[in-house]
Design a protein around this motif. Structure first.
Motif, PDB file in Angstrom:
ATOM      1  N   SER A  81       0.825  -1.212   0.000  1.00 44.83           N
ATOM      2  CA  SER A  81       0.000   0.000   0.000  1.00 44.83           C
ATOM      3  C   SER A  81       0.860   1.262   0.000  1.00 44.83           C
ATOM      4  N   ILE A  82       1.931   1.249   0.776  1.00 48.77           N
ATOM      5  CA  ILE A  82       2.825   2.407   0.826  1.00 48.77           C
ATOM      6  C   ILE A  82       3.521   2.595  -0.518  1.00 48.77           C
ATOM      7  N   ARG A  85       1.288   4.240  -3.068  1.00 52.21           N
ATOM      8  CA  ARG A  85       1.092   5.668  -2.817  1.00 52.21           C
ATOM      9  C   ARG A  85       2.339   6.470  -3.193  1.00 52.21           C
ATOM     10  N   THR A  88       2.470   7.087  -6.927  1.00 52.99           N
ATOM     11  CA  THR A  88       1.609   8.169  -7.437  1.00 52.99           C
ATOM     12  C   THR A  88       2.262   9.536  -7.255  1.00 52.99           C
ATOM     13  N   LYS A  89       3.255   9.608  -6.388  1.00 52.92           N
ATOM     14  CA  LYS A  89       3.985  10.854  -6.153  1.00 52.92           C
ATOM     15  C   LYS A  89       5.308  10.888  -6.914  1.00 52.92           C
ATOM     16  N   ALA A 289      -5.271   1.501   5.007  1.00 51.86           N
ATOM     17  CA  ALA A 289      -5.264   2.653   4.099  1.00 51.86           C
ATOM     18  C   ALA A 289      -4.883   3.936   4.843  1.00 51.86           C
ATOM     19  N   LYS A 290      -5.428   4.114   6.057  1.00 50.45           N
ATOM     20  CA  LYS A 290      -5.112   5.314   6.826  1.00 50.45           C
ATOM     21  C   LYS A 290      -3.652   5.318   7.269  1.00 50.45           C
ATOM     22  N   ASP A 293      -1.506   6.062   4.226  1.00 51.47           N
ATOM     23  CA  ASP A 293      -1.612   7.496   3.907  1.00 51.47           C
ATOM     24  C   ASP A 293      -0.721   8.326   4.827  1.00 51.47           C
ATOM     25  N   ALA A 294      -0.772   8.024   6.127  1.00 56.82           N
ATOM     26  CA  ALA A 294       0.005   8.792   7.105  1.00 56.82           C
ATOM     27  C   ALA A 294       1.504   8.603   6.893  1.00 56.82           C
ATOM     28  N   THR A 296       3.047   7.713   4.077  1.00 55.67           N
ATOM     29  CA  THR A 296       3.446   8.346   2.815  1.00 55.67           C
ATOM     30  C   THR A 296       3.541   9.858   2.974  1.00 55.67           C
ATOM     31  N   ALA A 297       2.544  10.455   3.609  1.00 53.31           N
ATOM     32  CA  ALA A 297       2.560  11.907   3.809  1.00 53.31           C
ATOM     33  C   ALA A 297       3.758  12.333   4.645  1.00 53.31           C
TER      34      ALA A 297
END
Length: 325
Positions: A81-82, A85, A88-89, A289-290, A293-294, A296-297
């Motif tokens: 998942s990471i 993400r 995509t960046k 997913a959360k 997201d955290a 990756t951000a």
């Protein structure tokens, strides 16, 4: 002849510098222009020269991930998942299953922009091991006191599992998970279990707190066999991980135990795999997913300005009901 940014510039009708900025996802370029540049690059078969780009941007677009184990489904699912993400960046994830210090040295030779570690890998580093010179982020307990980390409130997650089972009328509740001296992650789960029972007014039965001595499915299987051999079996079991839960489920099914009628199960690790088992498992924890997201951000923020990162980001667990309780 290889395609260059000049070819893309000619097709889209913008300057070389605009193409370069668009391909690097610069906020200075309008989204519509970025889209046209990316589409033109794809249609022309453009392949960026990473070495040249790194000389200009001082970045390689690479993130090193020190992976503690390829055998645990929860870790594999989270890393996937990471990685998606990051892609995509415009970032590429490099995985290493070597010992942490060796992996770090390799990543630094490759000039990665940041390094991600799991707590399990961080604990294998000694106090004298050299820290990376690039930004580093850990999932779980920080590698060092000042190193940023994204963590889950495991104690609260297990408390939530106990509360849900008590709410459903259970009082004889077992917990299966490893007690590892070096791992605050696992100790927090044990503590959460004991505190939740105390809060519910349920006496702690020592035989229901099982040290699985590992996190593999086999550890869960053997722990479940011990539970089933008890004169008075528990009516509910909380598992410390997805892999343990899959082993517990296998052992129960092999003995003809009806879930949740005979014994209910709630597991830590809030990952999609839970609903794909023969009996979809209820779960507690931070949804994958959360968490992805955290992480990756935070990695992106570390690459931009590591000094701006909070030392610890603590995520709140959730409960999801399925068929096992």
């Amino acid at each position: 002849m290889s395609v260059t940014i000049k070819d893309i510039s000619k097709q889209v009708g913008v300057s070389y510098s605009t193409v370069a900025k668009a391909l690097n996802n610069s906020p200075l370029v309008k989204e519509e222009t970025k889209r046209k540049v990316v589409e033109a690059a794809a249609s022309l078969g453009y392949r960026p020269n990473l070495a040249a780009r790194s000389l200009v941007t001082k970045r390689t677009g690479l993130v090193g991930i020190v992976w503690p184990s390829v055998e645990r489904a929860a870790l594999s699912s989270l890393v996937t998942s990471i990685q998606r993400r990051l892609a995509t960046k415009g970032l590429t994830a490099l995985l290493s299953i070597h010992e942490p210090q060796e992996a770090i040295q390799t990543f630094e030779r490759l000039r990665v922009d940041a390094i991600l570690m799991f707590e399990e890998s961080a604990f294998r580093m000694t106090a004298v091991d050299q820290l990376p010179t690039v930004p580093v982020l850990t999932i779980g307990t920080p590698l060092r006191e000042h190193v940023p980390a994204v963590d889950m409130n495991r104690r609260a997650a297990i408390k939530l599992a106990v509360a849900k089972l008590v709410e459903n009328g259970h009082t004889r509740i077992a917990y299966v998970g490893p007690y590892i001296d070096e791992s605050m992650q696992q100790r927090e789960k044990w503590i959460g279990y004991q505190e939740a029972l105390q809060a519910a007014g349920i006496p702690l039965a020592d035989e229901l707190l099982l040290d699985s001595e590992g996190l593999q499915w086999q550890n869960g299987y053997h722990a479940a066999k011990r539970l089933l051999a008890m004169p008075e079996r528990p009516t509910a079991v909380i598992s410390g991980s997805y892999d343990l839960a899959s082993g517990i489920l296998r052992a129960f099914q092999g003995e003809g135990i009806a879930i949740p009628h005979d014994i209910a199960i709630v597991s830590y690790d809030h990952i999609p795999h839970m609903e794909q088992l023969d009996i979809p498992l209820s779960a507690v924890g931070v949804p994958e997913a959360k968490l992805a997201d955290a992480v990756t951000a935070t990695l992106l923020q570390a690459i931009e300005d590591a000094s701006s990162l909070p030392t610890r980001t603590l995520l709140v667990p959730e409960y999801v009901h399925r068929e096992s309780d």
